[in-house]
Scaffold this motif. Sequence first.
Motif, PDB file in Angstrom:
ATOM      1  N   VAL A   5       0.837  -1.197   0.000  1.00 26.42           N
ATOM      2  CA  VAL A   5       0.000   0.000   0.000  1.00 26.42           C
ATOM      3  C   VAL A   5       0.876   1.253   0.000  1.00 26.42           C
ATOM      4  O   VAL A   5       0.585   2.226  -0.701  1.00 26.42           O
ATOM      5  CB  VAL A   5      -0.964  -0.006   1.206  1.00 26.42           C
ATOM      6  CG1 VAL A   5      -1.649   1.338   1.368  1.00 26.42           C
ATOM      7  CG2 VAL A   5      -2.001  -1.101   1.042  1.00 26.42           C
ATOM      8  N   MET A   6       1.975   1.225   0.721  1.00 31.05           N
ATOM      9  CA  MET A   6       2.856   2.388   0.758  1.00 31.05           C
ATOM     10  C   MET A   6       3.632   2.573  -0.538  1.00 31.05           C
ATOM     11  O   MET A   6       4.172   3.644  -0.797  1.00 31.05           O
ATOM     12  CB  MET A   6       3.829   2.290   1.941  1.00 31.05           C
ATOM     13  CG  MET A   6       3.152   2.528   3.273  1.00 31.05           C
ATOM     14  SD  MET A   6       2.143   4.026   3.335  1.00 31.05           S
ATOM     15  CE  MET A   6       3.350   5.285   3.048  1.00 31.05           C
ATOM     16  N   SER A   7       3.679   1.538  -1.370  1.00 32.86           N
ATOM     17  CA  SER A   7       4.336   1.697  -2.669  1.00 32.86           C
ATOM     18  C   SER A   7       3.468   2.473  -3.659  1.00 32.86           C
ATOM     19  O   SER A   7       3.970   2.932  -4.692  1.00 32.86           O
ATOM     20  CB  SER A   7       4.702   0.330  -3.253  1.00 32.86           C
ATOM     21  OG  SER A   7       3.547  -0.363  -3.665  1.00 32.86           O
ATOM     22  N   VAL A   8       2.203   2.662  -3.355  1.00 29.18           N
ATOM     23  CA  VAL A   8       1.301   3.392  -4.245  1.00 29.18           C
ATOM     24  C   VAL A   8       1.728   4.850  -4.409  1.00 29.18           C
ATOM     25  O   VAL A   8       1.847   5.329  -5.541  1.00 29.18           O
ATOM     26  CB  VAL A   8      -0.165   3.253  -3.768  1.00 29.18           C
ATOM     27  CG1 VAL A   8      -1.069   4.227  -4.486  1.00 29.18           C
ATOM     28  CG2 VAL A   8      -0.641   1.830  -3.965  1.00 29.18           C
ATOM     29  N   PRO A   9       2.000   5.607  -3.324  1.00 27.03           N
ATOM     30  CA  PRO A   9       2.457   6.991  -3.543  1.00 27.03           C
ATOM     31  C   PRO A   9       3.800   7.059  -4.269  1.00 27.03           C
ATOM     32  O   PRO A   9       4.036   7.986  -5.043  1.00 27.03           O
ATOM     33  CB  PRO A   9       2.571   7.574  -2.134  1.00 27.03           C
ATOM     34  CG  PRO A   9       1.829   6.671  -1.246  1.00 27.03           C
ATOM     35  CD  PRO A   9       1.772   5.343  -1.900  1.00 27.03           C
ATOM     36  N   VAL A  10       4.661   6.086  -4.028  1.00 27.21           N
ATOM     37  CA  VAL A  10       5.954   6.063  -4.720  1.00 27.21           C
ATOM     38  C   VAL A  10       5.726   5.859  -6.217  1.00 27.21           C
ATOM     39  O   VAL A  10       6.351   6.526  -7.051  1.00 27.21           O
ATOM     40  CB  VAL A  10       6.865   4.971  -4.127  1.00 27.21           C
ATOM     41  CG1 VAL A  10       8.136   4.822  -4.931  1.00 27.21           C
ATOM     42  CG2 VAL A  10       7.165   5.270  -2.666  1.00 27.21           C
ATOM     43  N   THR A  11       4.837   4.945  -6.568  1.00 26.57           N
ATOM     44  CA  THR A  11       4.529   4.693  -7.972  1.00 26.57           C
ATOM     45  C   THR A  11       3.917   5.926  -8.625  1.00 26.57           C
ATOM     46  O   THR A  11       4.254   6.273  -9.763  1.00 26.57           O
ATOM     47  CB  THR A  11       3.575   3.491  -8.096  1.00 26.57           C
ATOM     48  OG1 THR A  11       4.150   2.380  -7.423  1.00 26.57           O
ATOM     49  CG2 THR A  11       3.313   3.152  -9.537  1.00 26.57           C
ATOM     50  N   ALA A  12       3.016   6.601  -7.912  1.00 32.29           N
ATOM     51  CA  ALA A  12       2.417   7.825  -8.450  1.00 32.29           C
ATOM     52  C   ALA A  12       3.478   8.909  -8.642  1.00 32.29           C
ATOM     53  O   ALA A  12       3.461   9.630  -9.643  1.00 32.29           O
ATOM     54  CB  ALA A  12       1.313   8.316  -7.520  1.00 32.29           C
ATOM     55  N   ALA A  13       4.421   9.017  -7.701  1.00 29.35           N
ATOM     56  CA  ALA A  13       5.491  10.008  -7.833  1.00 29.35           C
ATOM     57  C   ALA A  13       6.389   9.687  -9.031  1.00 29.35           C
ATOM     58  O   ALA A  13       6.796  10.585  -9.765  1.00 29.35           O
ATOM     59  CB  ALA A  13       6.311  10.065  -6.548  1.00 29.35           C
ATOM     60  N   LEU A  14       6.693   8.415  -9.240  1.00 29.09           N
ATOM     61  CA  LEU A  14       7.493   8.020 -10.402  1.00 29.09           C
ATOM     62  C   LEU A  14       6.753   8.312 -11.705  1.00 29.09           C
ATOM     63  O   LEU A  14       7.365   8.738 -12.688  1.00 29.09           O
ATOM     64  CB  LEU A  14       7.866   6.546 -10.320  1.00 29.09           C
ATOM     65  CG  LEU A  14       8.900   6.173  -9.261  1.00 29.09           C
ATOM     66  CD1 LEU A  14       9.060   4.664  -9.178  1.00 29.09           C
ATOM     67  CD2 LEU A  14      10.221   6.850  -9.548  1.00 29.09           C
ATOM     68  N   ALA A  15       5.440   8.092 -11.711  1.00 30.36           N
ATOM     69  CA  ALA A  15       4.649   8.397 -12.907  1.00 30.36           C
ATOM     70  C   ALA A  15       4.668   9.896 -13.196  1.00 30.36           C
ATOM     71  O   ALA A  15       4.752  10.307 -14.355  1.00 30.36           O
ATOM     72  CB  ALA A  15       3.215   7.905 -12.734  1.00 30.36           C
ATOM     73  N   HIS A  16       4.617  10.710 -12.157  1.00 29.92           N
ATOM     74  CA  HIS A  16       4.656  12.154 -12.362  1.00 29.92           C
ATOM     75  C   HIS A  16       6.053  12.626 -12.771  1.00 29.92           C
ATOM     76  O   HIS A  16       6.189  13.609 -13.497  1.00 29.92           O
ATOM     77  CB  HIS A  16       4.174  12.889 -11.124  1.00 29.92           C
ATOM     78  CG  HIS A  16       2.691  12.901 -11.015  1.00 29.92           C
ATOM     79  ND1 HIS A  16       1.968  11.828 -10.555  1.00 29.92           N
ATOM     80  CD2 HIS A  16       1.782  13.835 -11.352  1.00 29.92           C
ATOM     81  CE1 HIS A  16       0.688  12.104 -10.586  1.00 29.92           C
ATOM     82  NE2 HIS A  16       0.540  13.317 -11.078  1.00 29.92           N
ATOM     83  N   ALA A  17       7.074  11.933 -12.303  1.00 28.36           N
ATOM     84  CA  ALA A  17       8.430  12.275 -12.737  1.00 28.36           C
ATOM     85  C   ALA A  17       8.623  11.972 -14.217  1.00 28.36           C
ATOM     86  O   ALA A  17       9.329  12.685 -14.918  1.00 28.36           O
ATOM     87  CB  ALA A  17       9.457  11.515 -11.907  1.00 28.36           C
ATOM     88  N   ARG A  37      -1.580  11.351 -14.533  1.00 21.82           N
ATOM     89  CA  ARG A  37      -2.852  11.530 -13.825  1.00 21.82           C
ATOM     90  C   ARG A  37      -3.657  10.241 -13.816  1.00 21.82           C
ATOM     91  O   ARG A  37      -4.220   9.848 -12.795  1.00 21.82           O
ATOM     92  CB  ARG A  37      -3.662  12.649 -14.490  1.00 21.82           C
ATOM     93  CG  ARG A  37      -4.992  12.893 -13.812  1.00 21.82           C
ATOM     94  CD  ARG A  37      -5.981  13.613 -14.703  1.00 21.82           C
ATOM     95  NE  ARG A  37      -6.289  12.812 -15.876  1.00 21.82           N
ATOM     96  CZ  ARG A  37      -6.379  13.294 -17.102  1.00 21.82           C
ATOM     97  NH1 ARG A  37      -6.175  14.565 -17.333  1.00 21.82           N
ATOM     98  NH2 ARG A  37      -6.679  12.507 -18.114  1.00 21.82           N
ATOM     99  N   ASN A  38      -3.694   9.541 -14.960  1.00 21.23           N
ATOM    100  CA  ASN A  38      -4.466   8.305 -15.033  1.00 21.23           C
ATOM    101  C   ASN A  38      -3.861   7.197 -14.184  1.00 21.23           C
ATOM    102  O   ASN A  38      -4.590   6.393 -13.607  1.00 21.23           O
ATOM    103  CB  ASN A  38      -4.621   7.860 -16.484  1.00 21.23           C
ATOM    104  CG  ASN A  38      -5.559   8.753 -17.250  1.00 21.23           C
ATOM    105  OD1 ASN A  38      -6.353   9.486 -16.671  1.00 21.23           O
ATOM    106  ND2 ASN A  38      -5.461   8.725 -18.561  1.00 21.23           N
ATOM    107  N   VAL A  39      -2.536   7.146 -14.081  1.00 25.94           N
ATOM    108  CA  VAL A  39      -1.901   6.167 -13.195  1.00 25.94           C
ATOM    109  C   VAL A  39      -2.305   6.448 -11.755  1.00 25.94           C
ATOM    110  O   VAL A  39      -2.668   5.534 -10.999  1.00 25.94           O
ATOM    111  CB  VAL A  39      -0.365   6.190 -13.359  1.00 25.94           C
ATOM    112  CG1 VAL A  39       0.327   5.452 -12.237  1.00 25.94           C
ATOM    113  CG2 VAL A  39       0.028   5.602 -14.696  1.00 25.94           C
ATOM    114  N   THR A  40      -2.272   7.710 -11.364  1.00 28.55           N
ATOM    115  CA  THR A  40      -2.683   8.093 -10.011  1.00 28.55           C
ATOM    116  C   THR A  40      -4.152   7.748  -9.775  1.00 28.55           C
ATOM    117  O   THR A  40      -4.512   7.210  -8.721  1.00 28.55           O
ATOM    118  CB  THR A  40      -2.455   9.595  -9.800  1.00 28.55           C
ATOM    119  OG1 THR A  40      -1.093   9.897 -10.088  1.00 28.55           O
ATOM    120  CG2 THR A  40      -2.790  10.023  -8.401  1.00 28.55           C
ATOM    121  N   LEU A  41      -4.983   8.017 -10.744  1.00 31.91           N
ATOM    122  CA  LEU A  41      -6.409   7.724 -10.630  1.00 31.91           C
ATOM    123  C   LEU A  41      -6.668   6.228 -10.520  1.00 31.91           C
ATOM    124  O   LEU A  41      -7.449   5.782  -9.675  1.00 31.91           O
ATOM    125  CB  LEU A  41      -7.143   8.305 -11.836  1.00 31.91           C
ATOM    126  CG  LEU A  41      -8.657   8.167 -11.879  1.00 31.91           C
ATOM    127  CD1 LEU A  41      -9.282   8.942 -10.743  1.00 31.91           C
ATOM    128  CD2 LEU A  41      -9.177   8.664 -13.203  1.00 31.91           C
TER     129      LEU A  41
END
Length: 123
Positions: free
Chosen positions: A15-27, A38-42
């Motif tokens: 579950v804590m890897s979710v914000p990391v994945t969203a941050a990598l997608a935004h990078a 945005r869609n990955v985060t959604l």
Amino acid sequence: MASPLYEELIDHGLVMSVPVTAALAHAAGPVAGMDIARNVTLLLALVLLTRHLANEASAAGAGLMFLIINLVLGRACNPDGYTAHAWWAVALCPSDSMTAWLVAVALSLLALLLAFSPTSASR
């Protein structure tokens, strides 16, 4: 057989890897496109919400069904004949759509708040 404590630690780690994945997608957003970030985060938020409400097995299916429904039913035609997206098809919105970003951020915050709730259906 793994102990329940070990399984819970793995669950929290995922579950804590979710914000990391969203941050990598935004990078990677400037290269791949910010609408993809945005869609990955959604999608990650939808998976966490479904996990909270139902279980882990249905969480992956919820993200996939959201994309399928958006792509199949979310396209519409404007009165002038041009193809557009329906108002509810957030995944099809352009990257500069403030409404789509607000929906993604709100769902992400709600999902992360509920992710560690002791009332989760997956516990």
